[in-house]
Scaffold this motif. Structure first.
Motif, mmCIF file in Angstrom:
data_model
loop_
_atom_site.group_PDB
_atom_site.id
_atom_site.type_symbol
_atom_site.label_atom_id
_atom_site.label_comp_id
_atom_site.label_asym_id
_atom_site.label_seq_id
_atom_site.Cartn_x
_atom_site.Cartn_y
_atom_site.Cartn_z
ATOM 1 N N LEU A 157 -88.570 -8.494 -16.227
ATOM 2 C CA LEU A 157 -87.710 -9.611 -16.629
ATOM 3 C C LEU A 157 -88.276 -10.182 -17.925
ATOM 4 C CD1 LEU A 157 -86.154 -12.356 -14.505
ATOM 5 C CD2 LEU A 157 -87.844 -13.075 -16.184
ATOM 6 N N SER A 158 -87.444 -10.260 -18.964
ATOM 7 C CA SER A 158 -87.962 -10.739 -20.257
ATOM 8 C C SER A 158 -87.502 -12.156 -20.574
ATOM 9 C CB SER A 158 -87.538 -9.794 -21.374
ATOM 10 O OG SER A 158 -86.134 -9.695 -21.407
ATOM 11 N N GLN A 159 -86.515 -12.646 -19.855
ATOM 12 C CA GLN A 159 -86.040 -14.015 -20.110
ATOM 13 C C GLN A 159 -85.356 -14.561 -18.869
ATOM 14 O OE1 GLN A 159 -83.794 -14.396 -23.755
ATOM 15 N NE2 GLN A 159 -83.279 -16.531 -23.346
ATOM 16 N N LEU A 160 -85.673 -15.798 -18.527
ATOM 17 C CA LEU A 160 -85.015 -16.488 -17.411
ATOM 18 C C LEU A 160 -84.520 -17.808 -17.982
ATOM 19 C CD1 LEU A 160 -86.378 -16.812 -13.810
ATOM 20 C CD2 LEU A 160 -85.405 -18.771 -14.969
ATOM 21 N N GLY A 161 -83.218 -17.989 -18.074
ATOM 22 C CA GLY A 161 -82.695 -19.154 -18.776
ATOM 23 C C GLY A 161 -83.250 -19.167 -20.194
ATOM 24 N N SER A 162 -83.873 -20.283 -20.592
ATOM 25 C CA SER A 162 -84.424 -20.332 -21.955
ATOM 26 C C SER A 162 -85.896 -19.918 -22.008
ATOM 27 C CB SER A 162 -84.255 -21.747 -22.527
ATOM 28 O OG SER A 162 -85.015 -22.633 -21.726
ATOM 29 N N ILE A 163 -86.474 -19.541 -20.868
ATOM 30 C CA ILE A 163 -87.902 -19.163 -20.862
ATOM 31 C C ILE A 163 -88.041 -17.691 -21.230
ATOM 32 C CG2 ILE A 163 -90.048 -19.122 -19.532
ATOM 33 C CD1 ILE A 163 -88.654 -21.098 -17.543
ATOM 34 N N ILE A 165 -90.437 -14.384 -22.349
ATOM 35 C CA ILE A 165 -91.812 -13.873 -22.276
ATOM 36 C C ILE A 165 -92.339 -13.628 -23.692
ATOM 37 C CG2 ILE A 165 -91.515 -12.792 -20.007
ATOM 38 C CD1 ILE A 165 -91.591 -10.087 -21.874
ATOM 39 N N GLU A 166 -93.673 -13.685 -23.829
ATOM 40 C CA GLU A 166 -94.259 -13.418 -25.145
ATOM 41 C C GLU A 166 -95.146 -12.190 -25.146
ATOM 42 O OE1 GLU A 166 -95.873 -17.129 -26.788
ATOM 43 O OE2 GLU A 166 -94.199 -18.135 -25.787
ATOM 44 N N THR A 167 -95.614 -11.767 -23.963
ATOM 45 C CA THR A 167 -96.445 -10.560 -23.899
ATOM 46 C C THR A 167 -95.974 -9.701 -22.719
ATOM 47 O OG1 THR A 167 -98.008 -11.656 -22.437
ATOM 48 C CG2 THR A 167 -98.560 -11.651 -24.774
ATOM 49 N N ASP A 184 -98.633 -16.118 -18.351
ATOM 50 C CA ASP A 184 -98.541 -17.527 -18.747
ATOM 51 C C ASP A 184 -97.183 -18.151 -18.460
ATOM 52 O OD1 ASP A 184 -101.079 -17.340 -19.639
ATOM 53 O OD2 ASP A 184 -100.538 -17.033 -21.753
ATOM 54 N N LYS A 185 -96.173 -17.343 -18.186
ATOM 55 C CA LYS A 185 -94.829 -17.911 -17.986
ATOM 56 C C LYS A 185 -94.453 -18.063 -16.507
ATOM 57 C CE LYS A 185 -93.909 -17.883 -22.377
ATOM 58 N NZ LYS A 185 -93.826 -19.096 -23.165
ATOM 59 N N VAL A 186 -95.256 -17.490 -15.629
ATOM 60 C CA VAL A 186 -94.851 -17.454 -14.217
ATOM 61 C C VAL A 186 -94.739 -18.874 -13.634
ATOM 62 C CG1 VAL A 186 -95.486 -16.657 -11.904
ATOM 63 C CG2 VAL A 186 -95.724 -15.117 -13.850
ATOM 64 N N ALA A 187 -95.723 -19.717 -13.900
ATOM 65 C CA ALA A 187 -95.698 -21.078 -13.345
ATOM 66 C C ALA A 187 -94.490 -21.852 -13.882
ATOM 67 C CB ALA A 187 -96.989 -21.804 -13.679
ATOM 68 N N GLN A 188 -94.200 -21.638 -15.158
ATOM 69 C CA GLN A 188 -93.041 -22.308 -15.780
ATOM 70 C C GLN A 188 -91.734 -21.848 -15.109
ATOM 71 O OE1 GLN A 188 -93.157 -21.613 -20.036
ATOM 72 N NE2 GLN A 188 -91.318 -22.857 -20.349
ATOM 73 N N MET A 189 -91.656 -20.568 -14.848
ATOM 74 C CA MET A 189 -90.450 -20.041 -14.184
ATOM 75 C C MET A 189 -90.333 -20.612 -12.775
ATOM 76 S SD MET A 189 -90.248 -16.049 -15.370
ATOM 77 C CE MET A 189 -90.094 -15.649 -17.127
ATOM 78 N N GLU A 190 -91.459 -20.712 -12.091
ATOM 79 C CA GLU A 190 -91.436 -21.262 -10.733
ATOM 80 C C GLU A 190 -90.944 -22.706 -10.728
ATOM 81 O OE1 GLU A 190 -94.507 -18.848 -7.898
ATOM 82 O OE2 GLU A 190 -95.333 -20.169 -9.422
#
Ligand SMILES: Cc1cc2nc3c(=O)[nH]c(=O)nc-3n(C[C@H](O)[C@H](O)[C@H](O)COP(=O)(O)O)c2cc1C
Ligand SMILES: C=C(O[C@@H]1CC(C(=O)O)=C[C@@H](OP(=O)(O)O)[C@H]1O)C(=O)O
Length: 362
Positions: A157-163, A165-167, A184-190
């Motif tokens: 998954l490379s994007q969820l809504g506006s979040i 991924i960068e790496t 680094d994005k998992v907590a934000q997605m949660e």
């Protein structure tokens, strides 16, 4: 033809409704002699199945696959492989209130127009429950491609809504509920999904799929171009509203000197083509990306009509994915595998023994 089959030499057809007794598929054209057991398919089915985290539908299905035919003494026989998964956690009463109402954004309205009536329980055939069979069939293709050709197909998954991924860290994809490759994005997605679920809303997502070690030459030059077949297969996944191959829509604002992938004796200098030129694989990784729309079944009221054409307010109960893209990675991998398998066999059938005289560049 009812339009219910994908692939020409490696052909897959599925059957079953979300709230019927079972779903299944027939995989025709798998070469004989490949070791195959249920265990080979179960891992990907477990990656896709519902109810594995709070961020997906809470319907609980084991999605335990049974091989009914086409395998003898642990090996494929070359005859059609029948696969079956029983439905065990249907809750059809959630749907009785909307039996005569069309959920905006779902397939209820168009099924009614096409067939004159519909199996409203769980969306019937339009439910993405059917994608379990794609994953099972794709598992056969993945195994064959890996063992015979060394081709690997993976997604994330490379994007969820506006979040965004960068790496990409391939090692973490299966250890978080989103198939997210950026730790680094998992907590934000949660946090985002927890808030969204409380609101009763849904959101879209983007998935990338990559096939590596694909030999050059797979595909056809005109109608069954490899990119066309791939786009068809990916677009046939429920809720997909966009497909990009390689650089995709970025090509609009890219100059030719940048977009063409220059070739050196040591390899290509870029891969904007996504590994496909003229409908034929180049030997570079095949890359595709899909956009999935936000779930349409919402408990927040919306305007619709009923079967008598009267205006109604619709609220959808039941257990729904707040972001359908969260479970789409294994499905996208499976669809790419089915198409590559089909073209691998077709290329071998027509061009066996051809020698291009060229080294394979990556
Ligand atoms: C993995 C996956 C899970 C889905 N889960 C749901 C769901 O729980 N509720 C829902 O309304 N739609 C869900 N969908 C989307 C519907 O199946 C889809 O919107 C519907 O079939 C109509 O087709 P269309 O969106 O392609 O036009 C899901 C799709 C996928 C790929
Ligand atoms: C059951 C699955 O997902 C379903 C996909 C889906 C839809 O409308 O697409 C609606 C929900 O189920 P039901 O048909 O029972 O309402 C999801 O739970 C599954 O993926 O196995």
């Amino acid at each position: 033809m009812s339009g219910n089959t994908i692939g020409k030499l490696f052909a897959v057809t599925s059957f079953g409704e979300s709230h019927g007794p079972a779903i299944g598929c027939i995989v025709d054209g798998c070469p004989p002699g490949m070791a195959l057991s249920e265990d080979d398919l179960q891992n990907d089915l477990d990656r896709r199945k519902p109810g594995t985290s709070r961020h997906t539908t809470q319907r609980r299905e084991a999605d335990a696959v049974k091989i009914l035919s086409g395998v003898f003494e642990g090996k494929t026989t070359g005859t059609p492989i029948g696969l079956l998964i029983e439905n065990t956690d249907q809750r059809s009463k959630d749907y009785t209130k909307i039996a005569e109402t069309f959920r905006p954004g779902h397939a209820d309205y168009t099924y009614q127009h096409k067939y004159g009536f519909r199996d409203y329980r769980g969306g019937g055939r339009s439910s993405a429950r059917e994608t379990a069979m794609r994953v099972a069939a794709g598992g056969i293709a993945k195994k064959y491609l890996r063992e015979i050709a060394g081709i690997e197909i993976r997604g994330y998954l490379s994007q969820l809504g506006s979040i965004k991924i960068e790496t990409v860290d391939w090692s973490i994809i299966d250890s978080n509920p989103f198939f997210c490759p950026d730790a680094d994005k998992v907590a934000q997605m949660e946090a985002y999904m927890d808030a969204l679920r409380k609101e009763g809303e849904s959101i879209g997502a983007r998935i990338e799929v990559v096939a590596t070690n694909v030999p050059p030459g797979l595909g056809e030059p005109i109608f069954d171009r490899l990119d066309a077949d791939l786009a068809h297969a990916l677009m046939s996944i429920n809720a997909v509203k966009g497909v990009e191959i390689g650089g995709g829509f970025d090509c609009i604002n890219t100059k030719g000197t940048q977009f063409r992938d220059e070739i050196t004796p040591d390899g290509f200098l870029s891969n904007h083509a996504g590994g496909i030129l003229g409908g034929i694989s180049s030997g570079q990784p095949i890359t595709a990306s899909i956009a999935l729309k936000p779930t349409s079944s919402l408990r927040l009221p919306g305007r619709s009509i009923n079967t008598r054409g009267e205006a109604v307010e619709v609220i959808t109960e039941g257990r729904h994915d707040p972001c359908v893209g969260i479970r789409a990675t294994p499905i996208a991998e499976a669809m790419m595998a089915i198409i590559l398998m089909d073209h691998y066999l077709r290329h071998r059938a027509q061009c066996l023994g051809v020698d291009s005289g060229l080294l394979v560049l990556r």
